[in-house]
Design a protein around this motif. Structure first.
Motif, PDB file in Angstrom:
ATOM      1  N   ARG A  47       0.839  -1.210   0.000  1.00  0.00           N
ATOM      2  CA  ARG A  47       0.000   0.000   0.000  1.00  0.00           C
ATOM      3  C   ARG A  47       0.869   1.253   0.000  1.00  0.00           C
ATOM      4  N   ARG A  48       2.012   1.160   0.663  1.00  0.00           N
ATOM      5  CA  ARG A  48       2.935   2.296   0.769  1.00  0.00           C
ATOM      6  C   ARG A  48       4.366   1.791   0.661  1.00  0.00           C
ATOM      7  N   ILE A  49       5.227   2.684   0.145  1.00  0.00           N
ATOM      8  CA  ILE A  49       6.643   2.365   0.020  1.00  0.00           C
ATOM      9  C   ILE A  49       7.429   3.506   0.658  1.00  0.00           C
ATOM     10  N   PRO A  50       8.296   3.203   1.634  1.00  0.00           N
ATOM     11  CA  PRO A  50       9.116   4.263   2.228  1.00  0.00           C
ATOM     12  C   PRO A  50      10.119   4.799   1.209  1.00  0.00           C
ATOM     13  N   ALA A  51      10.234   6.132   1.172  1.00  0.00           N
ATOM     14  CA  ALA A  51      11.173   6.769   0.248  1.00  0.00           C
ATOM     15  C   ALA A  51      11.584   8.122   0.791  1.00  0.00           C
ATOM     16  N   ARG A  52      12.865   8.365   0.946  1.00  0.00           N
ATOM     17  CA  ARG A  52      13.441   9.644   1.389  1.00  0.00           C
ATOM     18  C   ARG A  52      12.496  10.537   2.205  1.00  0.00           C
ATOM     19  N   GLY A  53      12.199  10.136   3.413  1.00  0.00           N
ATOM     20  CA  GLY A  53      11.420  10.969   4.304  1.00  0.00           C
ATOM     21  C   GLY A  53       9.931  11.027   4.035  1.00  0.00           C
ATOM     22  N   ARG A  54       9.404  10.097   3.279  1.00  0.00           N
ATOM     23  CA  ARG A  54       7.975  10.091   2.992  1.00  0.00           C
ATOM     24  C   ARG A  54       7.516   8.662   2.702  1.00  0.00           C
ATOM     25  N   GLN A  55       6.237   8.495   2.588  1.00  0.00           N
ATOM     26  CA  GLN A  55       5.628   7.237   2.193  1.00  0.00           C
ATOM     27  C   GLN A  55       4.955   7.452   0.836  1.00  0.00           C
ATOM     28  N   VAL A  56       5.343   6.687  -0.166  1.00  0.00           N
ATOM     29  CA  VAL A  56       4.731   6.776  -1.485  1.00  0.00           C
ATOM     30  C   VAL A  56       3.559   5.801  -1.499  1.00  0.00           C
ATOM     31  N   ARG A  57       2.382   6.319  -1.800  1.00  0.00           N
ATOM     32  CA  ARG A  57       1.180   5.489  -1.841  1.00  0.00           C
ATOM     33  C   ARG A  57       1.117   4.745  -3.165  1.00  0.00           C
ATOM     34  N   VAL A  58       0.727   3.482  -3.094  1.00  0.00           N
ATOM     35  CA  VAL A  58       0.597   2.652  -4.289  1.00  0.00           C
ATOM     36  C   VAL A  58      -0.873   2.300  -4.456  1.00  0.00           C
TER      37      VAL A  58
END
Length: 162
Positions: A47-58
């Motif tokens: 549902r989410r992927i951690p990336a450089r200080g944020r969560q990218v929603r999928v």
């Protein structure tokens, strides 16, 4: 129409999407907030992927082009990437990558695949629905509508596929 292409190593979204996010962040200097994928084309979709200080929603769709993934940014227009199947031969995949790096204005996904001699992906093609579209604003996994509105048979004549 697509803005570029991507050739992942597998259909495991949890393994493949983080490096894509990192590469786009670095090369384009833009922050991806969401990624839209065709659900039946992937395994292990987080549902989410951690990336450089944020969560990218999928978000995943069943009513979109199975050969395209969409990257939605904090600012600017979304980017559509042609998904080159992981098991594609290197020469064919490279041809598709080079073709999409050129000016593909006016070329539909099918046109690019034909020009690159990329065969249809049987894993995706068998489950795709021709002629259906979806918007990044309607994410299935976030309560968006996944049921296409039924046309009234008395009001709408049946049409043959193009």
């Amino acid at each position: 129409m697509v803005d570029g292409a991507w050739w992942p190593c597998s259909r495991n979204a949890a393994a493949e999407l983080p490096p894509l996010i990192a590469a786009v962040d670095q090369r384009l200097g833009r922050t991806i907030l969401r990624i839209g994928v065709y659900r039946d084309a992937w395994q292990h979709i987080p549902r989410r992927i951690p990336a450089r200080g944020r969560q990218v929603r999928v978000g995943w769709f069943r009513h979109s082009d199975p050969r395209v993934i969409t990257l939605v940014f904090a600012t600017g227009e979304p980017i559509a990437l042609l998904l080159i199947p992981p098991d594609t031969a290197a020469g064919t995949a490279e041809a598709a990558l080079k073709l999409t790096a050129q000016d593909t204005t006016g070329l539909a996904t099918d046109d690019i695949l034909i020009l690159a001699s990329l065969p249809p992906d049987p894993a995706i093609h068998a489950t795709s629905r021709a002629g259906t579209t979806d918007s990044p604003a309607r994410w299935e996994n976030e309560g968006g509508s996944v049921i296409a509105q039924k046309a009234s048979t008395s009001d709408t004549p049946a049409s043959a596929p193009a």
